[in-house]
Scaffold this motif. Structure first.
Motif, mmCIF file in Angstrom:
data_model
loop_
_atom_site.group_PDB
_atom_site.id
_atom_site.type_symbol
_atom_site.label_atom_id
_atom_site.label_comp_id
_atom_site.label_asym_id
_atom_site.label_seq_id
_atom_site.Cartn_x
_atom_site.Cartn_y
_atom_site.Cartn_z
ATOM 1 N N PHE A 104 0.824 -1.209 0.000
ATOM 2 C CA PHE A 104 0.000 0.000 0.000
ATOM 3 C C PHE A 104 0.859 1.260 0.000
ATOM 4 O O PHE A 104 0.607 2.202 -0.756
ATOM 5 C CB PHE A 104 -0.924 0.007 1.222
ATOM 6 C CG PHE A 104 -1.733 1.270 1.346
ATOM 7 C CD1 PHE A 104 -2.822 1.501 0.524
ATOM 8 C CD2 PHE A 104 -1.385 2.241 2.274
ATOM 9 C CE1 PHE A 104 -3.558 2.671 0.619
ATOM 10 C CE2 PHE A 104 -2.118 3.416 2.384
ATOM 11 C CZ PHE A 104 -3.206 3.628 1.548
ATOM 12 N N GLN A 108 0.649 2.846 -3.601
ATOM 13 C CA GLN A 108 -0.472 3.783 -3.578
ATOM 14 C C GLN A 108 -0.150 5.081 -2.837
ATOM 15 O O GLN A 108 -0.399 6.168 -3.352
ATOM 16 C CB GLN A 108 -1.714 3.111 -2.959
ATOM 17 C CG GLN A 108 -2.274 1.994 -3.838
ATOM 18 C CD GLN A 108 -3.486 1.320 -3.228
ATOM 19 O OE1 GLN A 108 -3.400 0.264 -2.619
ATOM 20 N NE2 GLN A 108 -4.637 1.946 -3.373
ATOM 21 N N TYR A 109 0.414 4.951 -1.632
ATOM 22 C CA TYR A 109 0.664 6.160 -0.843
ATOM 23 C C TYR A 109 1.745 7.041 -1.472
ATOM 24 O O TYR A 109 1.521 8.237 -1.707
ATOM 25 C CB TYR A 109 1.055 5.785 0.589
ATOM 26 C CG TYR A 109 1.439 6.994 1.416
ATOM 27 C CD1 TYR A 109 0.462 7.853 1.912
ATOM 28 C CD2 TYR A 109 2.779 7.307 1.661
ATOM 29 C CE1 TYR A 109 0.801 8.984 2.643
ATOM 30 C CE2 TYR A 109 3.132 8.439 2.392
ATOM 31 C CZ TYR A 109 2.135 9.263 2.874
ATOM 32 O OH TYR A 109 2.484 10.385 3.579
ATOM 33 N N PHE A 112 0.984 8.970 -4.627
ATOM 34 C CA PHE A 112 0.043 10.057 -4.351
ATOM 35 C C PHE A 112 0.770 11.261 -3.749
ATOM 36 O O PHE A 112 0.584 12.403 -4.200
ATOM 37 C CB PHE A 112 -1.040 9.568 -3.396
ATOM 38 C CG PHE A 112 -1.984 10.653 -2.920
ATOM 39 C CD1 PHE A 112 -3.002 11.107 -3.726
ATOM 40 C CD2 PHE A 112 -1.823 11.212 -1.660
ATOM 41 C CE1 PHE A 112 -3.866 12.112 -3.296
ATOM 42 C CE2 PHE A 112 -2.675 12.218 -1.213
ATOM 43 C CZ PHE A 112 -3.703 12.664 -2.046
ATOM 44 N N ASN A 177 -5.387 7.356 7.259
ATOM 45 C CA ASN A 177 -6.527 8.199 6.879
ATOM 46 C C ASN A 177 -6.787 8.120 5.380
ATOM 47 O O ASN A 177 -7.938 8.098 4.934
ATOM 48 C CB ASN A 177 -6.279 9.651 7.294
ATOM 49 C CG ASN A 177 -6.430 9.861 8.791
ATOM 50 O OD1 ASN A 177 -7.029 9.040 9.480
ATOM 51 N ND2 ASN A 177 -5.889 10.943 9.295
ATOM 52 N N LEU A 178 -5.714 8.067 4.593
ATOM 53 C CA LEU A 178 -5.875 7.912 3.145
ATOM 54 C C LEU A 178 -6.457 6.540 2.808
ATOM 55 O O LEU A 178 -7.263 6.414 1.878
ATOM 56 C CB LEU A 178 -4.534 8.103 2.438
ATOM 57 C CG LEU A 178 -4.010 9.543 2.341
ATOM 58 C CD1 LEU A 178 -2.654 9.565 1.644
ATOM 59 C CD2 LEU A 178 -4.996 10.427 1.592
ATOM 60 N N ALA A 179 -6.040 5.520 3.560
ATOM 61 C CA ALA A 179 -6.578 4.175 3.334
ATOM 62 C C ALA A 179 -8.087 4.152 3.567
ATOM 63 O O ALA A 179 -8.826 3.474 2.853
ATOM 64 C CB ALA A 179 -5.881 3.166 4.243
ATOM 65 N N ARG A 181 -10.033 6.939 3.293
ATOM 66 C CA ARG A 181 -10.599 7.768 2.223
ATOM 67 C C ARG A 181 -10.728 6.982 0.924
ATOM 68 O O ARG A 181 -11.696 7.152 0.181
ATOM 69 C CB ARG A 181 -9.713 8.993 1.990
ATOM 70 C CG ARG A 181 -10.312 9.997 1.014
ATOM 71 C CD ARG A 181 -9.300 11.020 0.544
ATOM 72 N NE ARG A 181 -8.675 11.751 1.629
ATOM 73 C CZ ARG A 181 -7.713 12.647 1.426
ATOM 74 N NH1 ARG A 181 -7.272 12.897 0.192
ATOM 75 N NH2 ARG A 181 -7.198 13.296 2.458
ATOM 76 N N TRP A 182 -9.773 6.107 0.667
ATOM 77 C CA TRP A 182 -9.793 5.311 -0.564
ATOM 78 C C TRP A 182 -10.549 3.999 -0.402
ATOM 79 O O TRP A 182 -10.478 3.126 -1.255
ATOM 80 C CB TRP A 182 -8.361 5.041 -1.025
ATOM 81 C CG TRP A 182 -7.614 6.296 -1.390
ATOM 82 C CD1 TRP A 182 -8.143 7.488 -1.774
ATOM 83 C CD2 TRP A 182 -6.191 6.485 -1.366
ATOM 84 N NE1 TRP A 182 -7.148 8.405 -2.016
ATOM 85 C CE2 TRP A 182 -5.942 7.826 -1.772
ATOM 86 C CE3 TRP A 182 -5.105 5.679 -1.059
ATOM 87 C CZ2 TRP A 182 -4.653 8.358 -1.873
ATOM 88 C CZ3 TRP A 182 -3.823 6.196 -1.160
ATOM 89 C CH2 TRP A 182 -3.606 7.527 -1.563
ATOM 90 N N GLU A 183 -11.240 3.850 0.738
ATOM 91 C CA GLU A 183 -12.117 2.706 1.029
ATOM 92 C C GLU A 183 -11.369 1.376 1.070
ATOM 93 O O GLU A 183 -11.920 0.327 0.744
ATOM 94 C CB GLU A 183 -13.267 2.646 0.020
ATOM 95 C CG GLU A 183 -14.159 3.886 0.072
ATOM 96 C CD GLU A 183 -15.343 3.804 -0.873
ATOM 97 O OE1 GLU A 183 -15.401 2.861 -1.683
ATOM 98 O OE2 GLU A 183 -16.212 4.689 -0.811
ATOM 99 N N ILE A 184 -10.112 1.429 1.489
ATOM 100 C CA ILE A 184 -9.348 0.209 1.716
ATOM 101 C C ILE A 184 -9.609 -0.295 3.129
ATOM 102 O O ILE A 184 -9.597 -1.495 3.390
ATOM 103 C CB ILE A 184 -7.857 0.470 1.477
ATOM 104 C CG1 ILE A 184 -7.618 0.698 -0.025
ATOM 105 C CG2 ILE A 184 -6.978 -0.668 1.981
ATOM 106 C CD1 ILE A 184 -6.287 1.266 -0.367
ATOM 107 N N SER A 188 -9.910 4.015 10.697
ATOM 108 C CA SER A 188 -8.466 4.069 10.936
ATOM 109 C C SER A 188 -8.154 3.563 12.340
ATOM 110 O O SER A 188 -8.703 4.066 13.319
ATOM 111 C CB SER A 188 -7.956 5.502 10.785
ATOM 112 O OG SER A 188 -6.621 5.591 11.252
#
Length: 390
Positions: A104, A108-109, A112, A177-179, A181-184, A188
């Protein structure tokens, strides 16, 4: 489908079936059973009915990998989830789909933040050196609050300061928090982790005499770019990273505005340029051979990666060994407050996204606020006295 009291001895050497397989149901946990194949392989399962009444089966694992107690414990958990309306099969699917922490963060992180965060290289350094070696093979869905409480304690035990721990945890919180937001993830696991109390930070402000000594050393500094950079920080209250990466195209000389396209808050912000700050820019413009950066390294032509060595020499020569580069930002705020400017103005000039960050300077405004209160009192008393005398 025989029902027996499953024991460790039975599981280790179960009778082989006459056909392809046989299922032995446990008398202790309803629905828990051991499936034995003709080749001697045995697997634990938990059988249940879903909300629609359909018969379902959850594979717990092979008997040579799980003890009977472990399998029974998992069976009870599945049974409880089913009673509460949670589909254990869905939970398993979510676990399988959940990426590893290293996958991740790397795939992904980091892509971004490379676009949205100027300090992404520092994030990458912390991830590769500290977080991925520790959590790399852990699935994102596996993390719980205790992991991060333990992590804080571990860092402290290795000699890290509370401020360092808090900065690292801020990165971890942003990642999770991004995880979400991205519905992973649904929630949190870091959300309710509190910052450590940090009583070691002392905000340092410069006296007029100290400021004079610092400027004298800047004038003597052989690295004119570094001297100009530090003076610019003093005069603007900007963050070090903002100034290091400043571009000429973002300097509006006509309107005396510096545009920072991507600040720490992730938003564009604008810094008014004083005449003194403009003088620094004009000086740089004269000595800068068409480089896109305002303060480029003479060796690489790109932003400085490490500037603390030069700063350390300057502050020691100026007799200010305890003054950090970030204290120049605090000093900028203190001058504003002591000159009668409001906390709101300080917040806007420093680019604080949260007003609570600016509140740290409230104590500096005590005398200014007292004077303001006295001004109101004097005005009212004068008005009342004039009315009474009429």
């Amino acid at each position: 489908m025989p029902k027996i009291n499953l024991t460790t001895g039975f599981v280790q050497n179960p009778p082989l079936p006459d056909g392809p397989k046989i299922e032995y149901f446990d008398t202790h946990v309803p629905g828990f059973m051991l499936e034995v194949r003709s080749n001697g392989k045995a697997t634990y399962y938990q059988r249940f009915r879903d909300k629609a009444g359909r018969k379902k089966q959850f594979r717990i694992g092979p008997s040579d990998s799980l003890s009977l107690d472990e399998a029974r414990s998992k069976a009870r958990q599945i049974r409880s989830q089913n009673i509460m309306g949670i589909n254990p099969g869905v939970e398993l699917d979510e676990f399988k789909r959940s990426p590893l922490f290293k996958t991740f963060t790397r795939e992904q992180y980091l892509p971004f933040v490379k676009i949205h965060k100027k300090t992404w290289s520092e994030d990458q350094r912390v991830l590769e050196r500290r977080l991925i070696p520790l959590w790399g093979h852990k699935k994102m869905i596996e993390f719980c609050r205790e992991d991060f409480v333990h992590f804080q304690s571990m860092m402290l035990s290795k000699g890290a300061k509370p401020g360092t721990v808090n900065r690292t945890m801020a990165l971890v919180k942003y990642i999770f928090n991004l995880a979400v937001r991205w519905e992973i993830l649904m929630v949190s696991p870091v959300a309710k982790i509190r910052k450590l109390a940090d009583n070691t930070i002392i905000e340092r402000y410069l006296s007029e005499e100290e400021t004079l000594r610092l400027f004298e050393e800047l004038r003597k500094c052989k690295s004119k770019v570094m001297a100009d950079l530090i003076e610019f920080l003093i005069l603007t209250g900007a963050r070090r990273g903002e100034a290091v990466h400043a571009l000429w195209e973002d300097m509006d000389f006509e309107n005396k505005i510096w545009k920072i396209p991507l600040s720490k808050s992730g938003k564009t912000r604008y810094i008014p340029l004083s005449e003194a700050a403009l003088d620094v820019l004009y000086r740089r413009k004269t000595n800068n051979d068409d480089n896109i950066y305002v303060f480029p390294s003479p060796k690489t032509g790109k932003p400085y990666i490490w500037i603390h060595g030069t700063w350390d020499r300057i502050r020691i020569k100026a007799g200010l060994p305890d003054v950090r580069m970030h204290d120049l930002r605090h000093n900028f705020a203190s001058i504003l407050i002591n000159s009668g400017r409001t906390l709101y103005e300080v917040q806007k000039l420093l680019g604080h996204n949260d007003s609570s960050t600016t509140e740290r300077y409230a104590h500096l405004a005590k005398d200014t606020l007292s004077e303001a209160a006295n001004l109101v009192g004097r005005k009212i008393n004068k008005y009342v006295k004039n009315k009474t005398n009429k």
